[in-house]
Design an enzyme around this catalytic site. Structure first.
Site, short mmCIF file in Angstrom:
data_model
loop_
_atom_site.label_atom_id
_atom_site.label_comp_id
_atom_site.label_asym_id
_atom_site.label_seq_id
_atom_site.Cartn_x
_atom_site.Cartn_y
_atom_site.Cartn_z
N ALA A 115 0.84 -1.20 0.00
CA ALA A 115 0.00 0.00 0.00
C ALA A 115 0.87 1.25 0.00
O ALA A 115 2.01 1.25 0.48
CB ALA A 115 -0.92 -0.01 1.22
N ARG A 117 0.96 3.82 1.69
CA ARG A 117 1.42 4.35 2.98
C ARG A 117 2.64 3.61 3.52
O ARG A 117 3.27 4.04 4.49
CB ARG A 117 0.27 4.31 4.00
N TYR A 118 2.98 2.45 2.92
CA TYR A 118 4.10 1.65 3.40
C TYR A 118 5.37 1.80 2.57
O TYR A 118 6.44 1.37 3.00
CB TYR A 118 3.73 0.17 3.43
N ILE A 119 5.28 2.35 1.38
CA ILE A 119 6.45 2.43 0.51
C ILE A 119 6.85 3.87 0.30
O ILE A 119 6.04 4.80 0.48
CB ILE A 119 6.18 1.74 -0.85
#
Length: 862
Positions: A115, A117-119
């Site tokens: 997602a 928001r994680y990368i």
């Protein structure tokens, strides 16, 4: 309903139709220009351009959360965060513009990215240097009018061809394949030098690529991409590289489906892919690895055909172009951008020089003292202007009020610390830069070439070509398909097919095979495999037929008509039209085949012909050796056997092949064997003859001369194997730091053999010689500044023949510069040719005139 209402309704429908037509054209234009098709100048679609612009806005050298970048991009792109995220992941996976951190998916397995928001992401140094320059960028308002966004980013590189692109608009689509970074730069430099260039695609997934029909990327062209498949042993294949546009999931699914349909035959498949591709295909013991590789290319996604379609936006219109034209346009656009940057730099340097000169005049001539008693601002401006006037004749332009305002802003501290020497140095430096920029403008093309080469030096080091260009052989699907059907026939009733399980079982076949049938009336027909087909009663033979098969020879004795003479013939069937009856005996009614045989390798048997009792003939028994007959076409009438009635024909003795050994060539372009004269002649092959291959790792194989074999390695030796011919090998042992030589004979085995004794990483094979009488000239390196005379060694005398595992003898104890090998001219192998029998008694020559009879007799019977 009144007439007025009808009229009103018709008028409304007409208006709606008009609106629909206009709106649809507007919608189509919007999709094509603002969503699906990239600009030829920066190679980006609108969403990609907005992502890059947004990342430049946020750029501070650190990674940003992709979610933050997507949120910022939504100021410019009104289509939601999902489309922005997907487009950004695609750019990141191309490893050129975005420096990624975290799980960005896997192009090999098809796994999606984590997602947003994680990368995290930031621009690469390449993107910062090549893609952006606000001074040369043309801007337009964003969709809500609150922000400015670039019309085109000033990309000074053929980015469109480097990344490739795919998009579907209304009524048209685009598909531009990615190309190699360094090859694009080389092509741009070649164009600037007025030289020709050629460009071919290159993919991150590597694999093989056949570009023989690429057509420069224009519409109508195509390329064929293949996975790289090797076999470690006869029971396992390894897929280590993928064809473009396919991932391991696609490949495995297609392989499993082909296996379920019976097109290929595999035991199991494993996927060990992570950072590199590794798909293991396990084979059954009775399956050929080479044939399975061909079948994977023929029936699965291991080979794909891709049709490029270079549609781009030029100005405000879509255009179809080829790759060369796109590169030329990109290169010339880069030159224009470089010129614009130089002109801007020149203007800025001249302005800097102009103001520095004004500053010197202002301070050196103490003009600032003249304004001490001045009361109004207008008088201050006039006083400074008047004070400057006598000293400004050498300036590049007239002094403006803006220049004077800037002079008034000079601080007292700067005036008090004015250093004339430093000032002169600064002016000299500016003048040097101005001259250099002017020189670059005059020599713009060499400047552009240097720019490209500098980009290549900085960013092209680890961007070598990954996809190997190779011309593919054409795989005949019928030759590699697995026999997945059982075939039956009812010879009396004339039915054949895969569903006749109560009738006679004949053989296993593939569902795409052709079947050839021969009937007692001398008729032949070829049909496709089907569940049940009626082909005519009284069948003689049913078999699988291969197109252009010159090795299978049919021997036949038949009677012409119900009361005519008997003939014998040998023929092959290389080409036919399906579902067509071909008369092989005679068109006359009552013709009948008395003897028929199909011989897969041209065998010629001997038969006994018994005649019916007749007082007019002296003997009623004769022997016919089919090897005395020439092999002709299926339409030939054949040679006369007798004019008298034949009782029966019996086999007396099975024959041997009358065909000459096969002349086999190796075609290095497709790396396959052939019998058509393409490539290097390996020799004449028959029976158990084998081909010797030795690759660069010292692996030795003896393989058959089956035309289906694959030869994908790099070979030091690929030739016909001579069992009594020793192999000589000169190799360097990295552990012992010296050269060795060994000679050995090979055992007749299909198993892989290795003759490299040393596994040290610095060990290598210098030469492999498969010939008698070879000699080696050793040229020595300088030893302590002294030259050593070269030495000639006759290999046959230097060392005796030992086993393949032997280390061999030390070749020389001195440091070697080069080793030159001399081999005597080989004696060319004479092809074995079988002469056709001459025309004699009882032979029907080409004009089908009967010369005589094989029997002494009187008049023929009625």
């Amino acid at each position: 309903m009144t007439t007025e209402e009808n009229s009103h309704e018709g008028e409304s429908l007409k208006k709606v139709s008009g609106l629909y037509k206009d709106w649809f054209l507007d919608y189509a234009s919007y999709v094509i220009l603002d969503r699906a098709i990239p600009s030829v100048y920066d190679g980006l679609k609108p969403v990609q351009r907005r992502i890059m612009h947004s990342m430049r806005e946020l750029e501070d050298g650190r990674y940003n959360k992709v979610a933050n970048i997507v949120g910022n991009t939504m100021k410019y792109h009104p289509h939601g965060d999902a489309s922005i995220t997907d487009a950004m992941v695609q750019i990141g996976q191309k490893e050129l513009l975005i420096d990624t951190q975290g799980n960005w998916g896997n192009i090999y397995t098809g796994d999606s990215a984590a997602a947003a928001r994680y990368i995290e992401a930031r621009l690469t140094p390449f993107a910062l240097e090549v893609v952006f320059n606000p001074k040369t960028t043309e801007w337009s308002k964003s969709y809500d009018g609150r922000n400015n966004e670039p019309i085109d980013l000033p990309v000074k590189f053929p980015l469109l061809l480097a990344q490739g692109v795919e998009g579907i608009g209304v009524g048209l689509s685009t598909k531009i394949l990615p190309h190699n970074f360094n090859e694009l730069i080389n092509a741009s430099v070649a164009h600037l030098k007025g030289k020709k260039f050629e460009l071919f695609p290159d993919f991150l997934t590597a694999g093989y690529l056949d570009v023989s029909e690429y057509n420069d990327g224009h519409r109508g062209g195509k390329v064929r991409a293949r996975a790289r498949i090797t076999h470690t042993d006869k029971h396992m294949l390894v897929i280590s590289e993928l064809p473009f546009s396919k991932n391991t999931s696609d490949l495995i699914d297609s392989i499993l489906k082909a296996n379920e349909k019976g097109k290929i035959k595999i035991k199991k498949i494993e996927d060990n892919t992570s950072d590199t591709v590794e798909i293991l295909v396990h084979l059954h013991n009775d399956v050929s690895p080479d044939k399975t590789i061909d079948a994977l290319y023929a029936f699965t996604d291991c080979q794909v055909t891709i049709s490029p379609n270079a549609c781009v936006i030029v100005g405000d219109k879509p255009m179809f172009m080829n790759v060369s034209d796109i590169l030329i346009m990109n290169t010339e656009h880069t030159v224009s951008l470089l010129k614009k940057e130089l002109e801007i730099e020149l203007h800025e340097l001249q302005e800097s020089w102009h103001f520095s000169s004004l500053e010197r005049i202002f301070i050196e001539n103490r003009i600032y003292h003249d304004i001490e008693e001045v009361k109004t601002w207008e008088d201050v401006i006039k006083t400074i202007d008047k004070g400057l006037e006598p000293h400004t004749k050498h300036l590049l332009r007239a002094v403006t009020e803006e220049d004077i305002l800037k002079l008034t802003e000079i601080r007292i501290k700067r005036i008090s610390r004015f250093d004339l020497d430093k000032f002169k140095e600064n002016i000299a430096a500016l003048e040097g830069k101005i001259e250099q920029v002017k020189y670059n403008l005059v020599h713009l093309i060499p400047y552009a070439i240097d720019y490209y080469l500098n980009i290549q030096k900085k960013y092209g080091k680890d961007r070598q070509r990954k996809t190997e260009l190779r011309i593919f052989d054409t795989i005949d699907a019928t030759k590699v398909a697995v026999a997945n059907e059982k075939f039956y026939a009812n010879f009396e009733e004339g039915f054949i097919g895969t569903s006749l399980k109560k009738d006679q079982y004949l053989f296993d076949c593939s569902d795409i095979d052709d079947i050839v049938i021969f009937r007692k009336d001398g008729t032949m027909k070829v049909v496709k495999v089907d569940a049940k087909t009626f082909v005519g009663k009284d069948l003689l033979s049913v078999a699988i037929w291969k197109k252009n098969d010159k090795r299978t020879v049919y021997n036949m004795i038949y009677r012409e008509g119900s009361a005519g003479p008997y003939y014998m013939k040998r023929f092959s069937v290389t080409a036919v039209t399906r579902n067509t009856d071909y008369p092989l005996a005679s068109d006359k009614k009552g013709s009948e085949v008395l003897y028929f045989s199909a011989n897969p390798n041209g065998e010629a048997e001997t038969v006994t012909v018994l005649l019916k009792p007749n007082p007019r003939i002296r003997k009623n028994k004769m022997e016919i050796d089919f090897s005395d007959l020439a092999i002709k076409g299926r339409d030939s009438k054949g040679n006369l056997v007798t004019k008298y009635s034949v009782k029966k024909v019996d086999m007396k003795e099975e024959g041997v092949s009358t065909l000459a050994p096969r002349r086999i060539w190796f075609d290095d372009t497709v790396r396959r064997l052939n019998a058509d004269g393409r490539g290097t002649l390996l020799g004449n092959f028959k029976g158990d003859d084998r081909i010797l291959t030795i690759n660069t790792n010292g692996e030795v194989k003896l393989v058959s001369f089956d035309l289906g074999n694959r030869f994908d390695d790099e070979y030091l030796v690929l030739e016909k194997w001579k069992p009594q011919q020793p192999v000589s090998c000169i190799y360097y042992d990295g552990e012992k730091d010296m050269y060795f030589i060994k000679r050995f004979l090979l055992e007749n085995t299909v198993n892989l053999q290795t003759f490299m004794p040393s596994e040290h990483p610095k060990s290598f094979i210098e030469n492999v010689i498969v010939a008698n009488g070879a000699s080696a000239e050793i040229i020595f390196a300088k030893d302590k500044g002294k030259d050593r005379d070269s030495e000639i060694i006759h290999l046959d005398e230097f060392i005796t023949v030992k086993g393949i595992k032997a280390i061999g003898n030390q070749f020389t104890k001195f440091k070697v510069k080069t080793i030159n090998i001399s081999i005597p001219e080989p004696v060319e192998e004479e092809p074995e040719v079988y002469e056709e029998p001459e025309t004699g008694d009882g032979i029907v020559d080409d004009d089908r005139t009967v010369i005589g009879d094989l029997f002494e007799s009187g008049e023929p019977e009625n």
